[in-house]
Design a protein around this motif. Sequence first.
Motif, PDB file in Angstrom:
ATOM      1  N   MET A   1      10.697   2.127   0.517  1.00 38.85           N
ATOM      2  CA  MET A   1       9.910   2.098  -0.789  1.00 38.85           C
ATOM      3  C   MET A   1       9.352   3.576  -0.687  1.00 38.85           C
ATOM      4  O   MET A   1       9.167   3.818  -2.094  1.00 38.85           O
ATOM      5  N   ALA A   2       9.248   4.303   0.132  1.00 40.17           N
ATOM      6  CA  ALA A   2       8.572   5.553  -0.102  1.00 40.17           C
ATOM      7  C   ALA A   2       9.799   6.376  -0.368  1.00 40.17           C
ATOM      8  O   ALA A   2       9.355   7.749  -0.405  1.00 40.17           O
ATOM      9  N   GLY A   3      11.036   6.075  -0.291  1.00 44.00           N
ATOM     10  CA  GLY A   3      12.329   7.225  -0.476  1.00 44.00           C
ATOM     11  C   GLY A   3      12.507   7.977   0.918  1.00 44.00           C
ATOM     12  O   GLY A   3      12.867   9.143   0.534  1.00 44.00           O
ATOM     13  N   VAL A   4      11.946   7.719   1.834  1.00 40.87           N
ATOM     14  CA  VAL A   4      12.026   8.699   3.132  1.00 40.87           C
ATOM     15  C   VAL A   4      13.333   8.110   3.787  1.00 40.87           C
ATOM     16  O   VAL A   4      13.476   7.083   4.341  1.00 40.87           O
ATOM     17  N   PRO A   5      14.407   9.051   3.869  1.00 38.35           N
ATOM     18  CA  PRO A   5      15.644   8.889   4.654  1.00 38.35           C
ATOM     19  C   PRO A   5      15.290   8.633   6.183  1.00 38.35           C
ATOM     20  O   PRO A   5      14.522   9.005   6.836  1.00 38.35           O
ATOM     21  N   TYR A   6      16.073   7.620   6.732  1.00 38.75           N
ATOM     22  CA  TYR A   6      15.855   7.364   8.086  1.00 38.75           C
ATOM     23  C   TYR A   6      15.775   8.479   9.114  1.00 38.75           C
ATOM     24  O   TYR A   6      15.008   8.694  10.102  1.00 38.75           O
ATOM     25  N   HIS A   7      16.821   9.491   8.947  1.00 39.48           N
ATOM     26  CA  HIS A   7      16.988  10.285   9.978  1.00 39.48           C
ATOM     27  C   HIS A   7      15.888  11.426   9.716  1.00 39.48           C
ATOM     28  O   HIS A   7      15.678  11.883  10.827  1.00 39.48           O
ATOM     29  N   LEU A   8      15.328  11.422   8.807  1.00 31.19           N
ATOM     30  CA  LEU A   8      14.082  12.435   8.402  1.00 31.19           C
ATOM     31  C   LEU A   8      12.710  11.822   9.224  1.00 31.19           C
ATOM     32  O   LEU A   8      11.843  12.318   9.791  1.00 31.19           O
ATOM     33  N   TRP A   9      12.874  10.261   8.894  1.00 32.79           N
ATOM     34  CA  TRP A   9      11.638   9.754   9.484  1.00 32.79           C
ATOM     35  C   TRP A   9      11.938   9.591  11.129  1.00 32.79           C
ATOM     36  O   TRP A   9      10.890   9.916  11.842  1.00 32.79           O
ATOM     37  N   PHE A  10      13.157   9.591  11.751  1.00 35.98           N
ATOM     38  CA  PHE A  10      13.179   9.659  13.157  1.00 35.98           C
ATOM     39  C   PHE A  10      12.937  11.199  13.531  1.00 35.98           C
ATOM     40  O   PHE A  10      12.207  11.332  14.564  1.00 35.98           O
ATOM     41  N   LYS A  11      12.979  12.253  12.692  1.00 35.86           N
ATOM     42  CA  LYS A  11      12.603  13.517  13.138  1.00 35.86           C
ATOM     43  C   LYS A  11      11.204  13.650  13.113  1.00 35.86           C
ATOM     44  O   LYS A  11      10.571  14.460  14.152  1.00 35.86           O
ATOM     45  N   PHE A  12      10.516  12.829  12.304  1.00 38.09           N
ATOM     46  CA  PHE A  12       8.841  12.925  12.421  1.00 38.09           C
ATOM     47  C   PHE A  12       8.404  12.238  13.562  1.00 38.09           C
ATOM     48  O   PHE A  12       7.369  12.639  14.180  1.00 38.09           O
ATOM     49  N   CYS A  13       8.898  10.937  13.608  1.00 31.42           N
ATOM     50  CA  CYS A  13       8.329  10.047  14.403  1.00 31.42           C
ATOM     51  C   CYS A  13       8.657  10.163  16.066  1.00 31.42           C
ATOM     52  O   CYS A  13       7.918   9.884  16.815  1.00 31.42           O
TER      53      CYS A  13
ATOM     54  N   ALA B   1       2.432   9.755   4.003  1.00 31.41           N
ATOM     55  CA  ALA B   1       1.950   8.200   3.506  1.00 31.41           C
ATOM     56  C   ALA B   1       2.702   7.467   4.464  1.00 31.41           C
ATOM     57  O   ALA B   1       2.111   6.715   4.747  1.00 31.41           O
ATOM     58  N   VAL B   2       3.878   7.348   4.887  1.00 29.29           N
ATOM     59  CA  VAL B   2       4.523   6.494   5.759  1.00 29.29           C
ATOM     60  C   VAL B   2       4.118   6.724   7.104  1.00 29.29           C
ATOM     61  O   VAL B   2       3.765   5.776   7.804  1.00 29.29           O
ATOM     62  N   GLY B   3       3.559   8.078   7.374  1.00 27.33           N
ATOM     63  CA  GLY B   3       3.300   8.126   8.730  1.00 27.33           C
ATOM     64  C   GLY B   3       1.700   7.716   9.073  1.00 27.33           C
ATOM     65  O   GLY B   3       1.675   7.010  10.005  1.00 27.33           O
ATOM     66  N   MET B   4       0.972   7.371   8.079  1.00 30.74           N
ATOM     67  CA  MET B   4      -0.176   6.834   8.103  1.00 30.74           C
ATOM     68  C   MET B   4       0.025   5.418   8.147  1.00 30.74           C
ATOM     69  O   MET B   4      -0.770   4.585   9.140  1.00 30.74           O
ATOM     70  N   VAL B   5       0.705   4.898   7.435  1.00 32.12           N
ATOM     71  CA  VAL B   5       0.961   3.419   7.271  1.00 32.12           C
ATOM     72  C   VAL B   5       1.781   2.860   8.990  1.00 32.12           C
ATOM     73  O   VAL B   5       1.150   1.993   9.500  1.00 32.12           O
TER      74      VAL B   5
ATOM     75  N   PHE C   1       0.933  -1.251  -0.125  1.00 28.27           N
ATOM     76  CA  PHE C   1       0.100  -0.082   0.016  1.00 28.27           C
ATOM     77  C   PHE C   1       0.807   1.297  -0.061  1.00 28.27           C
ATOM     78  O   PHE C   1       0.243   2.068  -0.138  1.00 28.27           O
ATOM     79  N   VAL C   2       2.212   1.200   0.280  1.00 27.40           N
ATOM     80  CA  VAL C   2       2.972   2.343   0.420  1.00 27.40           C
ATOM     81  C   VAL C   2       3.220   3.048  -0.816  1.00 27.40           C
ATOM     82  O   VAL C   2       2.666   4.329  -0.813  1.00 27.40           O
TER      83      VAL C   2
ATOM     84  N   LEU D   1      -0.285   4.918  -1.513  1.00 27.96           N
ATOM     85  CA  LEU D   1      -0.557   6.154  -0.601  1.00 27.96           C
ATOM     86  C   LEU D   1       0.412   7.390  -1.094  1.00 27.96           C
ATOM     87  O   LEU D   1      -0.085   8.572  -0.730  1.00 27.96           O
ATOM     88  N   VAL D   2       1.547   6.849  -1.330  1.00 24.49           N
ATOM     89  CA  VAL D   2       2.489   8.018  -1.702  1.00 24.49           C
ATOM     90  C   VAL D   2       2.142   8.890  -2.921  1.00 24.49           C
ATOM     91  O   VAL D   2       1.854  10.027  -2.901  1.00 24.49           O
ATOM     92  N   GLY D   3       1.379   8.137  -3.882  1.00 27.19           N
ATOM     93  CA  GLY D   3       0.803   8.718  -5.041  1.00 27.19           C
ATOM     94  C   GLY D   3      -0.305   9.768  -4.654  1.00 27.19           C
ATOM     95  O   GLY D   3      -0.574  10.617  -5.158  1.00 27.19           O
ATOM     96  N   LEU D   4      -0.956   9.190  -3.954  1.00 28.59           N
ATOM     97  CA  LEU D   4      -2.218   9.690  -3.413  1.00 28.59           C
ATOM     98  C   LEU D   4      -1.803  10.906  -2.623  1.00 28.59           C
ATOM     99  O   LEU D   4      -2.596  12.220  -2.932  1.00 28.59           O
ATOM    100  N   CYS D   5      -1.028  10.912  -1.683  1.00 25.14           N
ATOM    101  CA  CYS D   5      -0.623  12.119  -0.917  1.00 25.14           C
ATOM    102  C   CYS D   5       0.089  13.146  -1.789  1.00 25.14           C
ATOM    103  O   CYS D   5      -0.106  14.303  -1.656  1.00 25.14           O
ATOM    104  N   LYS D   6       0.683  12.854  -2.851  1.00 23.32           N
ATOM    105  CA  LYS D   6       1.475  13.492  -3.718  1.00 23.32           C
ATOM    106  C   LYS D   6       0.268  14.155  -4.540  1.00 23.32           C
ATOM    107  O   LYS D   6       0.246  15.721  -4.601  1.00 23.32           O
ATOM    108  N   ALA D   7      -0.736  13.755  -4.925  1.00 23.67           N
ATOM    109  CA  ALA D   7      -1.911  14.287  -5.465  1.00 23.67           C
ATOM    110  C   ALA D   7      -2.519  15.258  -4.754  1.00 23.67           C
ATOM    111  O   ALA D   7      -3.298  16.237  -5.117  1.00 23.67           O
ATOM    112  N   MET D   8      -2.586  14.839  -3.570  1.00 25.73           N
ATOM    113  CA  MET D   8      -3.248  16.023  -2.211  1.00 25.73           C
ATOM    114  C   MET D   8      -2.646  16.986  -1.747  1.00 25.73           C
ATOM    115  O   MET D   8      -2.810  17.588  -0.882  1.00 25.73           O
ATOM    116  N   ARG D   9      -1.442  17.167  -2.523  1.00 28.11           N
ATOM    117  CA  ARG D   9      -0.505  18.323  -1.866  1.00 28.11           C
ATOM    118  C   ARG D   9      -0.002  17.965  -0.580  1.00 28.11           C
ATOM    119  O   ARG D   9       0.375  18.874  -0.014  1.00 28.11           O
TER     120      ARG D   9
END
Length: 475
Positions: free
Chosen positions: A424-436, A158-162, A140-141, A144-152
């Motif tokens: 799969m979503a192209g999110v670097p780990y250090h940025l995911w850590f910052k978000f999560c 997308a990764v946050g939701m999953v 699903f990743v 959801l990435v494509g859907l989020c991109k289309a929704m600005r």
Amino acid sequence: MKKEFTVPHTLVLLLGMMLLAYIATWLIPQGFFETVILDNGRSAVVAGTYALADDQIRLSPMDFLVAIPRALAAAQDVIFFVFIVGGVLSIARATGTIDALIGRLLERFGHKPHLLIFMVVFCFALASGAIGTAGEYIPFVLILVGLCKAMRLDAMTAVGMVVTGYGIGYGVSAFNPFTVMVAQQVAGIPLYSGIELRLAIFVPFVLIGFHHVWRYAKMVRDDPSKSYMAGLPCPLDNTESTDYPSLNIRHQLILFGLVASIVIAVWGISQKGWYLYELGAVFILWGILTAIVGQLSADTAANRFIDGVKDLATTAILIGIARGIALIMEDGQILHTLVHGMSMPLSHLGAELAAVGMFIMQSILNLFIPSGSGQAYVTMPLMAPVGDIIGVNRQIAVLAYQFGDGFSNMIIPTNAVLMGIIGMAGVPYHLWFKFCFPLILKLMLAASVVLVLAVMFDYGAGVQPAAMPAASLLE
């Protein structure tokens, strides 16, 4: 001019953690708990049996280097499942099905992104909490990435939701067979007991996760320059698509095949004990049927499959290297030492603080034992008797384990499913850590409050067994 600090590549970070684990094997005393084989064939430690190892193992630099390909081999099930999913989804994209689905979802949720985010987080949390789904979310990743991109929005949303749904579902699960049921079995309390509290806290914790993701998503919609992913390439390329194909009968049949594949996978997991090899086979079948229904030639389908696999080569390497951290610690005989050392201080705390301490300890240990059931077999035989001594009911010890395993799954780099999703979503780990990380702090605070209240109200007293020798937990 001062050189600006840049965060190293995720591969560098993981190799650095492997190196630290290797150095630790030279500094930390090596030892083991005795283990016994349970009726289900799994081994579990015996409380009170920790002893230093007679034969001290000193890993050589060659052992460290060999651990890298060994780790890749040890993670092969996840790696090849990710390859298969990436390749099959690339075939589905070639048929126009993914774009048509995104277009249809935009019609319904384009002006209600908060509703979409809540539904995804809630449904994924519900599935993870009920049947322990995790790797099944990888297909699903990209959708959801494509859907989020289309929704600005961005790939982080997308990764946050999953991942938020997955982690919270595991953390507050009512009856996850891979975590809650295993932990209750090892702790010697009735299966499914204490379910009322776990059901009561499900929605509040889901709302905490939803609020965190929506708050970030709203910030990105209001000002795209504030996106953590600004300037980074999107895995679906950077072209803006506004003309989505209609969802025709072929697309609907292909999507029906995807839903059927997920249903079959869930049935196989719950009824037949399937896991990633069997799931990979199910998705291969879906890929073949997708190519046939989508009227792709054999060569076109093969080329698109290979393209999808190539796009995930980096992700596969990261998944494998992440496994190497625990591998080094197992080889160096320090894993049980860490568990023993972290459990000892709990006996000197009051019941409320000890319950929170159990939760923190389980969260840290998940870095080294990323398997939920594996962690239960190692830690619950220790936590249950410690809890008996200090007044923490075993039901509370199970809840602390559950919180620690589930929530930390969302951020530890040794979690192969997490690394597969962000890769799969192209999110670097250090940025995911910052978000999560802020979300983890919120969840830890809420979980600590629940644990303290559970101790105060004597949660689990009705199923608390009489005092017994520690070894009897495993009989």
